[in-house]
Design a protein around this motif. Structure first.
Motif, PDB file in Angstrom:
ATOM      1  N   VAL A 507       1.011  22.418  17.921  1.00 58.66           N
ATOM      2  CA  VAL A 507       0.243  21.179  17.914  1.00 58.66           C
ATOM      3  C   VAL A 507       0.973  20.092  17.127  1.00 58.66           C
ATOM      4  N   ARG A 556       2.843  21.717  22.318  1.00 61.29           N
ATOM      5  CA  ARG A 556       1.952  22.067  23.427  1.00 61.29           C
ATOM      6  C   ARG A 556       0.727  21.157  23.445  1.00 61.29           C
ATOM      7  N   CYS A 557       0.135  20.912  22.254  1.00 64.94           N
ATOM      8  CA  CYS A 557      -1.076  20.088  22.141  1.00 64.94           C
ATOM      9  C   CYS A 557      -0.806  18.906  21.215  1.00 64.94           C
ATOM     10  N   ARG A 584       0.870  16.454  28.002  1.00 64.68           N
ATOM     11  CA  ARG A 584       0.524  17.391  26.941  1.00 64.68           C
ATOM     12  C   ARG A 584      -0.995  17.541  26.888  1.00 64.68           C
ATOM     13  N   CYS A 585      -1.434  18.660  26.342  1.00 66.45           N
ATOM     14  CA  CYS A 585      -2.868  18.881  26.195  1.00 66.45           C
ATOM     15  C   CYS A 585      -3.375  17.995  25.054  1.00 66.45           C
ATOM     16  N   ILE A 587      -6.186  16.551  22.537  1.00 74.32           N
ATOM     17  CA  ILE A 587      -7.456  16.918  21.904  1.00 74.32           C
ATOM     18  C   ILE A 587      -7.892  15.725  21.048  1.00 74.32           C
ATOM     19  N   GLU A 628     -10.068  24.721  20.726  1.00 75.46           N
ATOM     20  CA  GLU A 628      -9.379  23.962  21.770  1.00 75.46           C
ATOM     21  C   GLU A 628      -7.890  24.311  21.804  1.00 75.46           C
ATOM     22  N   ILE A 629      -7.266  24.437  20.626  1.00 77.61           N
ATOM     23  CA  ILE A 629      -5.839  24.750  20.586  1.00 77.61           C
ATOM     24  C   ILE A 629      -5.588  26.131  21.190  1.00 77.61           C
ATOM     25  N   SER A 632      -6.009  26.222  24.939  1.00 80.07           N
ATOM     26  CA  SER A 632      -4.830  25.667  25.592  1.00 80.07           C
ATOM     27  C   SER A 632      -3.677  26.664  25.571  1.00 80.07           C
TER      28      SER A 632
END
Length: 694
Positions: A507, A556-557, A584-585, A587, A628-629, A632
């Motif tokens: 993240v 990734r996030c 990217r994801c 959040i 959430e992380i 993902s």
């Protein structure tokens, strides 16, 4: 004697100093032993003929007049009419002050004795004092104001500056409120005492802008703000019946409030300003005032007074936008329609102040609904050009750039700058010329330019400006100012960009450093839970945007830490949009209470579940972020093509001869991202509140 003098003066050229001096010598040689009688005649004729005399103000006859004033002050006698007329003459002469004759005014009036006389009279003058004495004091104060105005170096003179605090104390006295409340609804004219305490002295205070100005403003603030609320509460119910006298005095009272509204005083007296703001908003909605302002500007004093009051009421409202809670209050009031009406005012400064407020309070949706985005941009470009060229408006230039920084977040304004490229040239001038303060002007101008690079036309125009690009490159490599290096690197990155990399982090935390308290706490919690986190905790400079780009590509996030500060930061916008473009994801997390995503931020977070750290305790909100992380991460692991960052050392791309395999893997990854529903659709699970693109 008066008729002879009058004829002699009427035949003279105002600029003929030699002949004028000769005439004055002749006049003095024929004077009788009773100088005061002669002075009466001389002063009356000079006033009658409106003869400026500024080029000979050092003549002994004017020194005699000044000394006569001192005698009248020190030896009370029935000579107040002469005091009044000399004061009136001096005030008229001060209307002609300029850089060529200012030293003559200084020589005549930088006199400790007459200043001490004025100070003493201010401490004792009252409603019952002789009208000519009151008017004479008023004219002399006006004289001192006029020749010092816009000259802070002269205001700093020890003798001259000794007058300001006695004037402030006079205006702070109980007589001010009493005099104001005695204004009758039917009273067209004000008394000499009311003019002195409600107009002349406030006018002197608000023109005082030397080194002592912050102390003067603070000395006036508490009494001014509290008292003004009481006065407005009393008069506002009859606003549509205000006579010229009330409007005139109200104008100077509101101007005093605006003078007491710098950043520190807004904070220290926030309670008073909050109350006062409600009242001032009612002034700018006054039907009679708006009607009068819309009339022919040459129609008379009543129209002029109404225009002045609306102008400074609008300026005061603008000043309050620098206090976040008052700015938020203005947004909640939904005053757009009021401000739009003021943008059509006859007085151009009223238009300007209204546009400045709009720059702060308008949402992206508001901008889209306006038909005058081009007009807003045109007005700001006009005042930007004016403020650059005038040294006396440098403080306005800094505020103007702050307004443009807010406006430049809106796509419609970006597009207008793409069309009106003169504005870009002016911003580059602010950003590159050494005459401007690096932190207050150059930095802000560069940040605006960076925001504007999100428009294709602006981006293309800037790429063609080789001189500016070279300047940016020089800044990034040689500047001693890290904050300038940072934004210069950001603009270059926006113009030229970089290439893709593999994941190395679980993240990345994208946040504004003004919100660092909560964001650093989230970072520490993630570290404790063994997540690989990328965060800029040191406010990197130089090639910072390249580092940020690599961090996004390796993560990734991306946590989008939403707040007003985040939305207004061009760096955060660059990060968030780049993360969005790289699929990217995202959040989104809310770190400012009550914040609703707007504009570009609403666009990239629409249909994404967000976590609200302002409505839940930290542990509960943090648990949702971790969920959430991990959600993902599980999604990426379930793909047979996407590699886990922990296994990257085993990937073909890292082995000799594995380039083709890596390219194929990256192409497949893009296809999988495009088809991953978690990145494009609303996740209906969990307790998080959802954004609706607001």
């Amino acid at each position: 004697m008066s008729s002879t003098l009058s004829m002699a003066l009427r035949g003279l050229d105002h600029g003929d100093k030699k002949i004028l001096r000769t005439r004055f010598i002749a006049i003095m040689s024929k004077a009788t032993p009773d100088y005061n009688e002669n002075l009466h005649e001389i002063v009356d004729v000079l006033i009658e003929t409106n003869f400026p005399c500024v080029h000979v103000i050092d003549h002994p006859i004017f020194i005699l007049m000044r000394n006569t004033l001192v005698d009248i002050f020190q030896k009370p006698a029935d000579e107040f009419h002469l005091l009044y007329r000399i004061g009136e003459l001096f005030s008229r002469m001060a209307d002609y002050v300029d850089d060529k004759n200012i030293h003559l005014f200084q020589q005549l009036f930088t006199d400790a004795t007459i200043i001490q006389c004025l100070i003493r009279e201010l401490s004792s003058v009252s409603l019952t004092s002789h009208d000519s004495l009151i008017s004479g004091i008023g004219h002399l104060i006006d004289t001192y104001r006029k020749f010092q105005r816009f000259r802070p170096d002269i205001q700093d003179n020890v003798i001259l500056s000794s007058l300001i605090m006695p004037i402030v104390n006079f205006v702070k006295s109980a007589e001010y409120k009493t005099s104001f409340l005695r204004l009758s609804a039917k009273q067209d004219e004000i008394t000499s005492f009311q003019k002195l305490i409600l107009v002349t002295c406030p006018k002197y205070i608000v023109s005082f802008w030397c080194k002592r100005q912050p102390d003067v403003a603070r000395a006036a603030a508490e009494e001014t703000l509290s008292r003004s609320s009481d006065i407005l509460k009393y008069f506002l119910p009859t606003i549509d019946g205000w006579k010229e006298s009330v409007i005139w005095c109200m104008f100077y009272m509101v101007w005093l409030c605006q003078y007491s509204s710098d950043d520190c005083l807004l904070v220290d007296y926030s309670v008073q300003h909050t109350k006062l703001l409600d009242y001032v908003l009612k002034i700018v909605q006054g039907k009679k005032l708006l009607y009068l302002e819309s009339q022919d500007p040459t129609s008379g004093n009543l129209q002029k007074r109404a225009s002045e009051l609306l102008c400074y009421a609008t300026l005061y409202i603008y000043a309050t936008t620098f206090l976040p809670e008052l700015c938020q209050k203005l947004k909640e009031y939904n005053i757009t329609s009021i401000l739009l009406r003021l943008t059509k005012a006859n007085y151009s400064k009223t238009q300007f102040h209204a546009y400045r407020i709009l720059a702060v309070v308008l949402s992206s949706d508001d901008i889209k609904q306006l038909a005058n985005a081009a007009q807003i941009t045109t007005v700001f470009i006009f005042y930007l050009k004016e403020s650059i060229n005038l040294t006396s408006t440098r403080s306005r230039l800094m505020n103007l750039l702050l307004n443009l920084k807010n406006l430049s977040q809106h796509d419609e304004i970006k597009a207008e700058f793409g069309r009106q490229v003169e504005g870009l040239s002016l911003l580059i001038q602010c950003a590159t010329e050494s005459q401007f303060d690096p932190e207050k002007v150059q930095l802000c101008a560069l940040e605006i330019i960076m925001s504007l690079t999100f428009n294709n036309e602006v981006e293309a125009w800037l790429r063609q400006n080789n001189i500016f690009v070279q300047y940016l490159q020089t800044l990034t490599s040689t500047s001693n100012a890290p904050y300038l290096q940072k934004v210069a690197g950001g603009i270059l990155w926006r113009l030229y960009g970089k290439t893709e990399h593999e994941f190395q982090y679980d993240v990345m935390i994208s946040y504004c450093h003004k919100d660092k308290h909560i964001c650093h706490r989230i970072h520490e919690a993630l570290n404790a839970d063994k997540f690989r986190v990328w965060i800029d905790r040191e406010e990197m400079h130089g090639s910072m945007m390249e580092v940020m780009a690599d961090a996004i590509k390796q993560s990734r996030c991306v946590l989008i830490c939403m707040s007003d500060n985040y939305y207004l930061s061009p760096y955060c916008q660059a990060e968030a949009k780049y993360a969005f473009e790289k699929r990217r994801c995202l959040i989104p997390i809310r770190v400012q209470s009550g914040y609703k995503a707007d504009g570009w931020l609403a666009f990239i977070t629409t249909c994404l579940k967000y976590v609200d750290f302002t409505k839940m305790d930290f542990d509960t909100a943090y648990t949702q972020v971790v969920s959430e992380i991990r959600h993902s991460k599980a999604g990426w692991k379930n793909s047979s093509v996407i590699l886990s960052p922990s296994k990257m050392s085993e990937a073909p791309a890292m082995r000799e001869g594995g380039l083709e395999s890596t390219v194929a893997s990256l192409q497949k990854r893009v296809e999988l991202i495009d088809s991953d529903p978690r990145l494009t659709e609303l996740d209906n699970e969990g307790d998080g509140t959802r954004e609706n693109g607001q």
